[in-house]
Design a protein around this motif. Structure first.
Motif, PDB file in Angstrom:
ATOM      1  N   LEU A 121      85.577  85.340  55.918  1.00  9.85           N
ATOM      2  CA  LEU A 121      84.596  84.485  56.574  1.00  9.85           C
ATOM      3  C   LEU A 121      85.294  83.180  56.652  1.00  9.85           C
ATOM      4  CD1 LEU A 121      81.773  84.216  58.406  1.00  9.85           C
ATOM      5  CD2 LEU A 121      81.064  83.523  56.226  1.00  9.85           C
ATOM      6  N   PRO A 122      86.311  82.878  57.430  1.00  9.31           N
ATOM      7  CA  PRO A 122      87.322  81.723  57.334  1.00  9.31           C
ATOM      8  C   PRO A 122      86.667  80.477  57.301  1.00  9.31           C
ATOM      9  CG  PRO A 122      88.446  83.248  59.219  1.00  9.31           C
ATOM     10  CD  PRO A 122      86.786  83.729  58.683  1.00  9.31           C
ATOM     11  N   ARG A 123      85.547  80.357  58.007  1.00 12.28           N
ATOM     12  CA  ARG A 123      84.874  79.035  58.067  1.00 12.28           C
ATOM     13  C   ARG A 123      83.464  79.381  57.695  1.00 12.28           C
ATOM     14  NH1 ARG A 123      87.848  79.694  62.094  1.00 12.28           N
ATOM     15  NH2 ARG A 123      86.353  80.629  63.383  1.00 12.28           N
ATOM     16  N   ASP A 124      82.722  78.477  56.801  1.00 17.31           N
ATOM     17  CA  ASP A 124      81.316  78.729  56.528  1.00 17.31           C
ATOM     18  C   ASP A 124      80.510  78.248  57.689  1.00 17.31           C
ATOM     19  OD1 ASP A 124      81.979  79.753  54.093  1.00 17.31           O
ATOM     20  OD2 ASP A 124      81.242  78.231  52.829  1.00 17.31           O
ATOM     21  N   GLU A 125      80.668  79.080  58.932  1.00 18.63           N
ATOM     22  CA  GLU A 125      79.794  78.649  60.197  1.00 18.63           C
ATOM     23  C   GLU A 125      79.151  80.025  60.583  1.00 18.63           C
ATOM     24  OE1 GLU A 125      83.289  75.414  61.698  1.00 18.63           O
ATOM     25  OE2 GLU A 125      82.651  77.409  63.258  1.00 18.63           O
ATOM     26  N   TYR A 126      77.842  79.594  60.568  1.00 17.01           N
ATOM     27  CA  TYR A 126      77.001  81.194  60.896  1.00 17.01           C
ATOM     28  C   TYR A 126      75.789  80.317  61.404  1.00 17.01           C
ATOM     29  CZ  TYR A 126      75.879  80.126  55.979  1.00 17.01           C
ATOM     30  OH  TYR A 126      75.547  79.394  54.882  1.00 17.01           O
ATOM     31  N   ALA A 127      74.910  81.222  62.036  1.00 21.39           N
ATOM     32  CA  ALA A 127      73.700  80.851  62.682  1.00 21.39           C
ATOM     33  C   ALA A 127      72.876  82.136  62.895  1.00 21.39           C
ATOM     34  CB  ALA A 127      73.809  80.058  63.861  1.00 21.39           C
ATOM     35  N   PRO A 128      71.691  82.358  62.934  1.00 20.00           N
ATOM     36  CA  PRO A 128      70.975  83.372  63.598  1.00 20.00           C
ATOM     37  C   PRO A 128      71.100  83.651  64.949  1.00 20.00           C
ATOM     38  CG  PRO A 128      69.390  81.794  62.796  1.00 20.00           C
ATOM     39  CD  PRO A 128      70.834  81.162  62.312  1.00 20.00           C
ATOM     40  N   GLY A 129      71.429  84.892  65.330  1.00 19.63           N
ATOM     41  CA  GLY A 129      71.934  85.385  66.448  1.00 19.63           C
ATOM     42  C   GLY A 129      70.187  85.734  66.945  1.00 19.63           C
ATOM     43  N   PRO A 130      70.232  86.435  68.089  1.00 20.64           N
ATOM     44  CA  PRO A 130      68.625  86.743  68.809  1.00 20.64           C
ATOM     45  C   PRO A 130      67.926  87.807  67.758  1.00 20.64           C
ATOM     46  CG  PRO A 130      70.441  86.966  70.357  1.00 20.64           C
ATOM     47  CD  PRO A 130      71.133  86.412  69.117  1.00 20.64           C
ATOM     48  N   GLU A 131      68.778  88.726  67.058  1.00 16.66           N
ATOM     49  CA  GLU A 131      68.214  89.708  66.301  1.00 16.66           C
ATOM     50  C   GLU A 131      67.932  89.215  64.989  1.00 16.66           C
ATOM     51  OE1 GLU A 131      70.340  93.182  66.845  1.00 16.66           O
ATOM     52  OE2 GLU A 131      70.189  93.280  68.849  1.00 16.66           O
ATOM     53  N   SER A 132      68.348  87.914  64.580  1.00 13.98           N
ATOM     54  CA  SER A 132      68.108  87.601  63.148  1.00 13.98           C
ATOM     55  C   SER A 132      67.136  86.190  62.970  1.00 13.98           C
ATOM     56  CB  SER A 132      69.380  86.952  62.703  1.00 13.98           C
ATOM     57  OG  SER A 132      70.410  88.065  62.496  1.00 13.98           O
ATOM     58  N   LEU A 133      66.555  86.130  62.081  1.00 14.66           N
ATOM     59  CA  LEU A 133      65.567  85.128  61.673  1.00 14.66           C
ATOM     60  C   LEU A 133      66.155  84.156  60.998  1.00 14.66           C
ATOM     61  CD1 LEU A 133      62.245  86.998  60.492  1.00 14.66           C
ATOM     62  CD2 LEU A 133      62.830  85.697  62.609  1.00 14.66           C
ATOM     63  N   GLU A 134      67.125  84.375  60.155  1.00 18.05           N
ATOM     64  CA  GLU A 134      68.036  83.382  59.425  1.00 18.05           C
ATOM     65  C   GLU A 134      68.985  84.234  58.904  1.00 18.05           C
ATOM     66  OE1 GLU A 134      66.551  82.090  55.362  1.00 18.05           O
ATOM     67  OE2 GLU A 134      64.773  83.402  55.752  1.00 18.05           O
ATOM     68  N   VAL A 135      70.151  83.421  58.678  1.00 17.86           N
ATOM     69  CA  VAL A 135      71.449  84.165  57.914  1.00 17.86           C
ATOM     70  C   VAL A 135      71.809  82.962  56.892  1.00 17.86           C
ATOM     71  CG1 VAL A 135      73.829  84.437  58.669  1.00 17.86           C
ATOM     72  CG2 VAL A 135      72.155  84.724  60.267  1.00 17.86           C
ATOM     73  N   ALA A 136      72.425  83.855  55.724  1.00 18.00           N
ATOM     74  CA  ALA A 136      72.538  82.993  54.523  1.00 18.00           C
ATOM     75  C   ALA A 136      73.493  83.591  53.735  1.00 18.00           C
ATOM     76  CB  ALA A 136      71.416  82.495  53.809  1.00 18.00           C
ATOM     77  N   LEU A 137      74.357  82.945  52.858  1.00 14.78           N
ATOM     78  CA  LEU A 137      75.535  83.261  51.939  1.00 14.78           C
ATOM     79  C   LEU A 137      74.662  83.569  50.575  1.00 14.78           C
ATOM     80  CD1 LEU A 137      78.585  80.955  52.861  1.00 14.78           C
ATOM     81  CD2 LEU A 137      78.233  83.243  53.164  1.00 14.78           C
ATOM     82  N   PHE A 138      75.171  84.757  49.875  1.00 19.36           N
ATOM     83  CA  PHE A 138      74.619  85.046  48.782  1.00 19.36           C
ATOM     84  C   PHE A 138      75.617  85.355  47.481  1.00 19.36           C
ATOM     85  CE2 PHE A 138      71.424  85.842  51.873  1.00 19.36           C
ATOM     86  CZ  PHE A 138      70.092  85.748  51.286  1.00 19.36           C
ATOM     87  N   ARG A 139      75.379  84.922  46.419  1.00 17.81           N
ATOM     88  CA  ARG A 139      76.056  85.367  45.200  1.00 17.81           C
ATOM     89  C   ARG A 139      75.463  86.558  44.839  1.00 17.81           C
ATOM     90  NH1 ARG A 139      79.604  81.377  43.515  1.00 17.81           N
ATOM     91  NH2 ARG A 139      78.856  79.245  44.059  1.00 17.81           N
ATOM     92  N   GLU A 140      76.154  87.315  43.863  1.00 20.54           N
ATOM     93  CA  GLU A 140      75.659  88.700  43.589  1.00 20.54           C
ATOM     94  C   GLU A 140      74.284  88.589  43.021  1.00 20.54           C
ATOM     95  OE1 GLU A 140      77.797  91.083  40.808  1.00 20.54           O
ATOM     96  OE2 GLU A 140      76.362  92.554  40.481  1.00 20.54           O
ATOM     97  N   GLU A 141      74.049  87.586  41.922  1.00 19.51           N
ATOM     98  CA  GLU A 141      72.810  87.194  41.370  1.00 19.51           C
ATOM     99  C   GLU A 141      71.641  86.980  42.188  1.00 19.51           C
ATOM    100  OE1 GLU A 141      75.669  85.869  40.759  1.00 19.51           O
ATOM    101  OE2 GLU A 141      75.414  83.655  40.088  1.00 19.51           O
ATOM    102  N   GLU A 142      72.295  86.301  43.493  1.00 19.86           N
ATOM    103  CA  GLU A 142      70.964  86.010  44.306  1.00 19.86           C
ATOM    104  C   GLU A 142      70.639  87.206  45.519  1.00 19.86           C
ATOM    105  OE1 GLU A 142      73.162  81.493  44.632  1.00 19.86           O
ATOM    106  OE2 GLU A 142      73.478  82.877  45.904  1.00 19.86           O
ATOM    107  N   ILE A 143      71.398  88.064  45.567  1.00 14.62           N
ATOM    108  CA  ILE A 143      71.022  89.184  46.305  1.00 14.62           C
ATOM    109  C   ILE A 143      69.485  89.749  46.276  1.00 14.62           C
ATOM    110  CG2 ILE A 143      71.512  91.712  47.218  1.00 14.62           C
ATOM    111  CD1 ILE A 143      73.872  89.834  47.870  1.00 14.62           C
ATOM    112  N   PRO A 144      68.775  89.389  47.656  1.00 19.06           N
ATOM    113  CA  PRO A 144      67.274  89.993  47.386  1.00 19.06           C
ATOM    114  C   PRO A 144      67.110  91.478  47.613  1.00 19.06           C
ATOM    115  CG  PRO A 144      67.962  89.145  49.709  1.00 19.06           C
ATOM    116  CD  PRO A 144      69.359  89.156  48.887  1.00 19.06           C
ATOM    117  N   TRP A 145      67.687  92.124  46.336  1.00 18.56           N
ATOM    118  CA  TRP A 145      67.587  93.467  46.198  1.00 18.56           C
ATOM    119  C   TRP A 145      66.437  94.410  46.932  1.00 18.56           C
ATOM    120  CZ3 TRP A 145      72.364  95.713  46.095  1.00 18.56           C
ATOM    121  CH2 TRP A 145      73.247  94.925  45.220  1.00 18.56           C
ATOM    122  N   SER A 146      65.145  93.675  46.356  1.00 12.14           N
ATOM    123  CA  SER A 146      63.836  94.211  46.946  1.00 12.14           C
ATOM    124  C   SER A 146      63.617  93.882  48.240  1.00 12.14           C
ATOM    125  CB  SER A 146      62.721  93.748  46.017  1.00 12.14           C
ATOM    126  OG  SER A 146      62.541  92.331  46.171  1.00 12.14           O
TER     127      SER A 146
END
Lengths: 203, 203
Positions: A121-146
């Motif tokens: 992901l060369p630029r930290d540019e992202y936004a929710p498309g029509p099928e997403s409520l939100e989009v975000a970057l996660f480190r391993e310890e932040e992954i919402p596993w459940s």
């Protein structure tokens, strides 16, 4: 979805073994056209920005509100890489550069094959498309596993972080299978995503 | 094959963009069912017996009489590995043990994705199945290069022997694309298998 009518002539179809074949297919009673049904490919990315990866929260069923990697059904006329890039754009409005194949997971009970690529992901540019409520970057310890949407996504991320800790990424081949019911109460769980288990072929 | 009638209700379909979609699909004018069409997976093996690999001579069109690796359309309810093993049995009556993924080649202009595995042939037992005229083991110098059925098979074998000489097998990802016509006479060639070229993505 079951095939009831012939897409070529509109007449009813029946299920029978066509000439020179060895399994039952939908065959038209009028024009004799055989209607093949085959597994579908889901192509997607693990978008990487430094130590973080991009996840999308689903705005649609199934698993509305849960997190997933950007991925979706491959379309006619595409390569697998093009499909993964397109899906990442549609779901996360992120432009990625595909690096390497990471996973090829079969899900026989729903006849899907997931093809997942590591992608920069060369630029930290992202936004929710029509099928997403939100989009975000996660480190391993932040992954919402459940809160991950599908077993195949959990499996992909487990392999990803396992490889990352080991210092080398490899290609993972595996199957994700419906768990066999052990007792009556187990049968109830089979329709939920938690009622599935991963067949540990490779990691 | 074009979809003319709805497989759910038998009414005519039209090509239009369904609600919440972004591309034209076949949609039923009566019951509003959307009929998705997606790429197909071809799964197969490179069966290895010592220094030799197993090829099949095709008993069916296209490319009747030409040589190919055992491979065919993945069926519903299978994994990619199961599909590759089944196709190898059906075309070469050979029992193989799949070793590793070798190639994932997209062919966008015919909407197919080839998934090819390296596989061990524990016993030199094989015979032509209904779709093969003959089945035989070949060393690299014996491969009938000019008699191979499809560009994707030539490409797979080129990568295979290149890796073998290098002493390490890896996973090959690539696209095989229709050659763009350069001049009017070139257009004639596009329907033949020789009218295709390989897009050298990876090797």
């Amino acid at each position: 979805m079951a095939i009831k009518y012939c897409s070529n002539c509109g007449a009813p179809v029946s299920m029978r073994i066509p000439a020179l074949d060895n399994r039952a297919r939908y065959v038209c009673d009028a024009c004799d056209t055989t209607h093949y049904v085959n597994p579908k490919i889901v192509a997607g990315c693990i978008p990487e920005s430094g130590e973080r990866i991009l996840l999308c929260r689903r705005a649609i069923e199934p698993c509305l509100g849960m997190w997933t990697l950007p991925a979706g059904f491959m379309e006619m006329g595409e390569s697998t890489v093009e499909a993964a890039i397109r899906e990442t754009w549609e779901e996360a409005e992120a432009s990625v550069e595909v690096d390497s194949l990471f996973a090829l997971f079969s899900i026989p009970h729903i006849s899907q094959v997931y093809i997942m690529f590591r992608a920069g992901l060369p630029r930290d540019e992202y936004a929710p498309g029509p099928e997403s409520l939100e989009v975000a970057l996660f480190r391993e310890e932040e992954i919402p596993w459940s809160q991950l949407a599908f077993p195949v996504i959990s499996r992909t991320l487990e392999c990803y972080f396992s490889d990352k800790r080991a210092g080398a990424f490899r290609v993972h081949i595996g199957d994700i299978r419906n768990r066999m019911p052990q007792q009556p109460s187990d049968k109830m769980k089979q329709t939920s995503s938690s009622g599935m288990s991963v067949h540990p072929r490779d990691c």
